[in-house]
Each structure stands twice: as structure tokens, then as C-alpha cells.
Design an enzyme around this catalytic site. Sequence first.
Site, mmCIF file in Angstrom:
data_model
loop_
_atom_site.group_PDB
_atom_site.id
_atom_site.type_symbol
_atom_site.label_atom_id
_atom_site.label_comp_id
_atom_site.label_asym_id
_atom_site.label_seq_id
_atom_site.Cartn_x
_atom_site.Cartn_y
_atom_site.Cartn_z
ATOM 1 N N ALA A 94 46.666 42.237 37.576
ATOM 2 C CA ALA A 94 45.969 43.349 38.218
ATOM 3 C C ALA A 94 44.473 43.147 38.010
ATOM 4 C CB ALA A 94 46.412 44.676 37.615
ATOM 5 N N VAL B 89 40.827 41.225 34.436
ATOM 6 C CA VAL B 89 42.056 40.625 34.939
ATOM 7 C C VAL B 89 43.119 40.840 33.874
ATOM 8 C CG1 VAL B 89 43.200 38.435 35.417
ATOM 9 C CG2 VAL B 89 40.983 38.927 36.457
ATOM 10 N N ASP B 90 44.170 41.562 34.223
ATOM 11 C CA ASP B 90 45.205 41.934 33.253
ATOM 12 C C ASP B 90 46.545 41.378 33.720
ATOM 13 O OD1 ASP B 90 46.613 43.047 31.209
ATOM 14 O OD2 ASP B 90 46.380 45.127 31.852
ATOM 15 N N PHE B 91 47.093 40.421 32.957
ATOM 16 C CA PHE B 91 48.414 39.881 33.281
ATOM 17 C C PHE B 91 49.460 40.979 33.102
ATOM 18 C CE2 PHE B 91 46.156 35.960 32.592
ATOM 19 C CZ PHE B 91 46.735 35.084 33.500
#
Length: 284
Positions: A255, A50-52
Amino acid sequence: MRPPLQPVFRGRRHRRVHKLKTAYVDGVLSQVILARAPFVARADHTLLAVDFCQMELRLLAHLAGDVRLIAAIRDAPGGDIFRQLAALWRERTKRVVYAAMYGAGRARLAEVLSCVPEQAQHVLDSFLARCPAIAGFSRGVVADCRRDGFVASLLGRRRWMAGIASTQPQAERQAVNFRVQGSAADVCKLVMLAVSRAAPDVPLLAQLHDELLWEVPRHRLDAFRALVGRELGRLETLLTAAGRPGPLLVPLPVAVTTGQCWADMQPLLEEGGRPVTEGDGAAV
């Protein structure tokens, strides 16, 4: 006592990997080491990341209260603020934005933009003129730090700055950096802890900047992704419970990617082939 927020790497076998790829770095064709390549899921497991998306810039807009930057973020096509800003500053937009955020001088910006310092200063000035609250925010952080001796993150964590009294430019940059980057670390830690409480048997392998990486049993991937989505949907509640007053002024989308190796992750797809995104209803 607050837990440390440094990157976490734990509980994994490690191996030596000499994996390179060829890529252009600042316009030069270079061999790049894939530092994520050693992270490989076990049999019957998969990695989920999970990539901010552009979190530091989004938090800067919130902390500074810059009306134009907030509007640009909300109106950004596909949620990508850098694509939105590229229409105004075509010279490596991301470099210009981060130079404005963290106080890089015109000489350093000229170096990364491959232009003369006067041109770099013009580009930087044009950005700051359009988003004037950013410069005021930076001055305010430095003034508060000089008065109090420390700078605080979004959730009140403090970094004491002994050098700020002597007006050292490096100390001033560090103060602004911590206000923004420390706040981003607060958000990541809240999500990390919330997911850990909800699924304690799914190990968090790493936090790297604004990205969290888990190793998930393959048969639980959909359920775990849904769980992460629910916790991200509660982010405002988590922030309020942790002591932050008032709502965030910008969305913080993420994402979601999966794969067997962290160096070769692919977007997790919904039915119909759309990449899965989470967080405040914003798409990336």
C-alpha cells in the site's frame, strides 16, 4: 559482511510530541500515543510510505508451501487475506493466525480472545487443521536449527540459537520467528537498497517492520512513486540476484500512502480515485 536490518531512523530533527488519540485496544477504550507524529516533512516536501501487506503471513505460506493458505492468499478479496480467513475464524482472525505462526500457547490466545483456554485451543486447532503444512514447517525449522545450531532467513542470513539444544519453548519460537520475520526483513532491505541506488538524493527516513518511509520533494512525488513501483516490479529479479532460488509462491503487494505527517498518511490515488498499489500486480 551483511548490513544490519534493524529499523533505521536518521538525519532528522526531532521534537517532543504529546499527541494522543482515543481508540479501543482489546475492547477497552484507551488513550493511544501516536508514535509516528514526530515525523513531519520539511517545507516543499512530502512523506511517501510503502507498506508491505500481510508480508509475514504471505512469506509463511511460501516458506511452508501450504497449498490451502497459498490459495486463500491468491483468492483474497482486494488482496486482504485476513478478510478471507475471517469467514472461517471470526474470533479476531489476525490474532489466531499470528498465534499459529509464532507458537503462542492457548492460555495467551485465550487472553487476547477473551475466552476460556479450551475454546482458544479449538479455534487454533481448526486453523492448523485447515493449513496443516504450517505445523510441519515449524517443526522442520526447529529440527534444522537443533541440528545446525542456527536458523537461516530467505536470503541465508543466520541467527545462532544457543538455547535450542535444551528444547526451550522460547528458543523454538525464536527460531520460527526469525525464519519468517528475518525473511521479511530481507525483502524490505532489498527494496530499500534498490531505491537508494536509483534515487540516492531522496532520503529514507525510517524502516518500521514492513513499512519504508521516504521524504520526497513535492515536485518529484509522481516520478519517485513510479521509480519505487519499478523497483518493486523487479523484486523477483532482486531476490534471485541475492541468492534465493525459485520464484515466490505468493504475491507481495504494498500500500502506498503520502502525507505531511507520518501519523496522518492518506492513500495515494490514481486517476479515478483508486488507491495506488504496487507489487506483483496485486491490489490491496
